[in-house]
Design a protein around this motif. Sequence first.
Motif, PDB file in Angstrom:
ATOM      1  N   ARG A  12       0.436   3.777 -91.877  1.00  0.00           N
ATOM      2  CA  ARG A  12       1.818   3.307 -92.054  1.00  0.00           C
ATOM      3  C   ARG A  12       2.263   3.512 -93.502  1.00  0.00           C
ATOM      4  N   ARG A  13       1.394   3.197 -94.439  1.00  0.00           N
ATOM      5  CA  ARG A  13       1.743   3.375 -95.852  1.00  0.00           C
ATOM      6  C   ARG A  13       1.850   4.857 -96.201  1.00  0.00           C
ATOM      7  N   LEU A  14       0.940   5.657 -95.663  1.00  0.00           N
ATOM      8  CA  LEU A  14       1.006   7.097 -95.891  1.00  0.00           C
ATOM      9  C   LEU A  14       2.330   7.652 -95.384  1.00  0.00           C
ATOM     10  N   TYR A  15       2.748   7.231 -94.182  1.00  0.00           N
ATOM     11  CA  TYR A  15       4.028   7.670 -93.618  1.00  0.00           C
ATOM     12  C   TYR A  15       5.174   7.272 -94.551  1.00  0.00           C
ATOM     13  N   ALA A  16       5.134   6.028 -95.040  1.00  0.00           N
ATOM     14  CA  ALA A  16       6.205   5.542 -95.920  1.00  0.00           C
ATOM     15  C   ALA A  16       6.258   6.332 -97.221  1.00  0.00           C
ATOM     16  N   GLU A  17       5.082   6.649 -97.786  1.00  0.00           N
ATOM     17  CA  GLU A  17       5.049   7.394 -99.040  1.00  0.00           C
ATOM     18  C   GLU A  17       5.596   8.808 -98.848  1.00  0.00           C
ATOM     19  N   VAL A  18       5.210   9.449 -97.776  1.00  0.00           N
ATOM     20  CA  VAL A  18       5.708  10.806 -97.512  1.00  0.00           C
ATOM     21  C   VAL A  18       7.206  10.773 -97.227  1.00  0.00           C
ATOM     22  N   ALA A  19       7.666   9.756 -96.502  1.00  0.00           N
ATOM     23  CA  ALA A  19       9.102   9.623 -96.237  1.00  0.00           C
ATOM     24  C   ALA A  19       9.871   9.429 -97.539  1.00  0.00           C
ATOM     25  N   ARG A  20       9.290   8.658 -98.452  1.00  0.00           N
ATOM     26  CA  ARG A  20       9.935   8.449 -99.752  1.00  0.00           C
ATOM     27  C   ARG A  20      10.017   9.770-100.511  1.00  0.00           C
ATOM     28  N   LEU A  21       8.953  10.566-100.442  1.00  0.00           N
ATOM     29  CA  LEU A  21       8.985  11.876-101.088  1.00  0.00           C
ATOM     30  C   LEU A  21      10.035  12.774-100.441  1.00  0.00           C
ATOM     31  N   GLY A  22      10.171  12.675 -99.118  1.00  0.00           N
ATOM     32  CA  GLY A  22      11.163  13.479 -98.414  1.00  0.00           C
ATOM     33  C   GLY A  22      12.582  13.104 -98.783  1.00  0.00           C
TER      34      GLY A  22
ATOM     35  N   TRP B 242       0.664   4.600 -86.090  1.00  0.00           N
ATOM     36  CA  TRP B 242       1.220   5.338 -87.223  1.00  0.00           C
ATOM     37  C   TRP B 242       0.581   6.707 -87.386  1.00  0.00           C
ATOM     38  N   GLU B 243      -0.674   6.842 -87.008  1.00  0.00           N
ATOM     39  CA  GLU B 243      -1.270   8.178 -87.018  1.00  0.00           C
ATOM     40  C   GLU B 243      -0.570   9.062 -85.989  1.00  0.00           C
ATOM     41  N   ALA B 244      -0.259   8.492 -84.821  1.00  0.00           N
ATOM     42  CA  ALA B 244       0.468   9.248 -83.788  1.00  0.00           C
ATOM     43  C   ALA B 244       1.861   9.644 -84.283  1.00  0.00           C
ATOM     44  N   LEU B 245       2.542   8.737 -84.998  1.00  0.00           N
ATOM     45  CA  LEU B 245       3.867   9.057 -85.541  1.00  0.00           C
ATOM     46  C   LEU B 245       3.772  10.148 -86.611  1.00  0.00           C
TER      47      LEU B 245
ATOM     48  N   PRO C 147      11.913   6.503 -83.248  1.00  0.00           N
ATOM     49  CA  PRO C 147      11.901   6.892 -84.661  1.00  0.00           C
ATOM     50  C   PRO C 147      11.184   5.807 -85.477  1.00  0.00           C
ATOM     51  N   ALA C 148      10.634   6.192 -86.610  1.00  0.00           N
ATOM     52  CA  ALA C 148       9.885   5.252 -87.448  1.00  0.00           C
ATOM     53  C   ALA C 148      10.727   4.031 -87.829  1.00  0.00           C
ATOM     54  N   GLU C 149      12.006   4.230 -88.090  1.00  0.00           N
ATOM     55  CA  GLU C 149      12.880   3.109 -88.472  1.00  0.00           C
ATOM     56  C   GLU C 149      12.952   2.077 -87.350  1.00  0.00           C
ATOM     57  N   ALA C 150      12.985   2.540 -86.101  1.00  0.00           N
ATOM     58  CA  ALA C 150      13.034   1.616 -84.963  1.00  0.00           C
ATOM     59  C   ALA C 150      11.718   0.859 -84.816  1.00  0.00           C
ATOM     60  N   VAL C 151      10.607   1.515 -85.113  1.00  0.00           N
ATOM     61  CA  VAL C 151       9.303   0.842 -85.055  1.00  0.00           C
ATOM     62  C   VAL C 151       9.241  -0.256 -86.107  1.00  0.00           C
ATOM     63  N   VAL C 152       9.752   0.019 -87.300  1.00  0.00           N
ATOM     64  CA  VAL C 152       9.780  -0.983 -88.362  1.00  0.00           C
ATOM     65  C   VAL C 152      10.673  -2.159 -87.951  1.00  0.00           C
ATOM     66  N   SER C 153      11.801  -1.882 -87.328  1.00  0.00           N
ATOM     67  CA  SER C 153      12.686  -2.957 -86.852  1.00  0.00           C
ATOM     68  C   SER C 153      12.004  -3.788 -85.769  1.00  0.00           C
ATOM     69  N   PHE C 154      11.302  -3.130 -84.861  1.00  0.00           N
ATOM     70  CA  PHE C 154      10.554  -3.826 -83.820  1.00  0.00           C
ATOM     71  C   PHE C 154       9.509  -4.745 -84.447  1.00  0.00           C
ATOM     72  N   ALA C 155       8.842  -4.263 -85.484  1.00  0.00           N
ATOM     73  CA  ALA C 155       7.804  -5.058 -86.152  1.00  0.00           C
ATOM     74  C   ALA C 155       8.373  -6.298 -86.822  1.00  0.00           C
ATOM     75  N   ALA C 156       9.635  -6.257 -87.167  1.00  0.00           N
ATOM     76  CA  ALA C 156      10.259  -7.388 -87.866  1.00  0.00           C
ATOM     77  C   ALA C 156      10.687  -8.514 -86.940  1.00  0.00           C
ATOM     78  N   THR C 157      10.528  -8.347 -85.629  1.00  0.00           N
ATOM     79  CA  THR C 157      11.032  -9.360 -84.698  1.00  0.00           C
ATOM     80  C   THR C 157      10.124 -10.570 -84.544  1.00  0.00           C
ATOM     81  N   CYS C 158       8.803 -10.379 -84.558  1.00  0.00           N
ATOM     82  CA  CYS C 158       7.882 -11.514 -84.465  1.00  0.00           C
ATOM     83  C   CYS C 158       6.483 -11.068 -84.882  1.00  0.00           C
ATOM     84  N   ARG C 159       5.591 -12.024 -85.065  1.00  0.00           N
ATOM     85  CA  ARG C 159       4.242 -11.709 -85.550  1.00  0.00           C
ATOM     86  C   ARG C 159       3.468 -10.822 -84.584  1.00  0.00           C
TER      87      ARG C 159
END
Length: 129
Positions: free
Chosen positions: A76-86, A46-49, A22-34
């Motif tokens: 990634r930003r497009l996904y976030a914006e659409v999720a916010r609209l949802g 993000w296009e695949a998601l 899920p997108a939330e898990a991808v964001v959490s994964f991204a927060a672990t290290c550079r």
Amino acid sequence: MEAAPVAHLGYDQVLSILRLLPAEAVVSFAATCRAFRDWASTDVLWEALCRRDWGARAAAAAAVALAERQCRLPWRRLYAEVARLGALSARRLRVKGLSPRPRASHSLNLVAGWLVVFGGGCEGVRSPS
């Protein structure tokens, strides 16, 4: 300190795994290290998601709309914006016992870097009674 086992995997392998999450898990994964942030922030992922969660036709329409406007908005930003609209909610308004007629169409537009939903007109379209 020993590296995490996922760090021993190649980029393509990690990308294949991230596409299943899920997108939330991808964001959490991204927060672990550079390094993981770089892997989890690619447009390819993000296009695949977007294609997975919205369907191929909706993602393709978004890509065409962005290309027509010559806008370089990361997926990634497009996904976030659409999720916010949802996450927004709507409710039917009643005015003295009457409800507004439903709109025939809506459009999703990029305005000053924000995705905005505009209601379409009802010309030539009858609403169900």
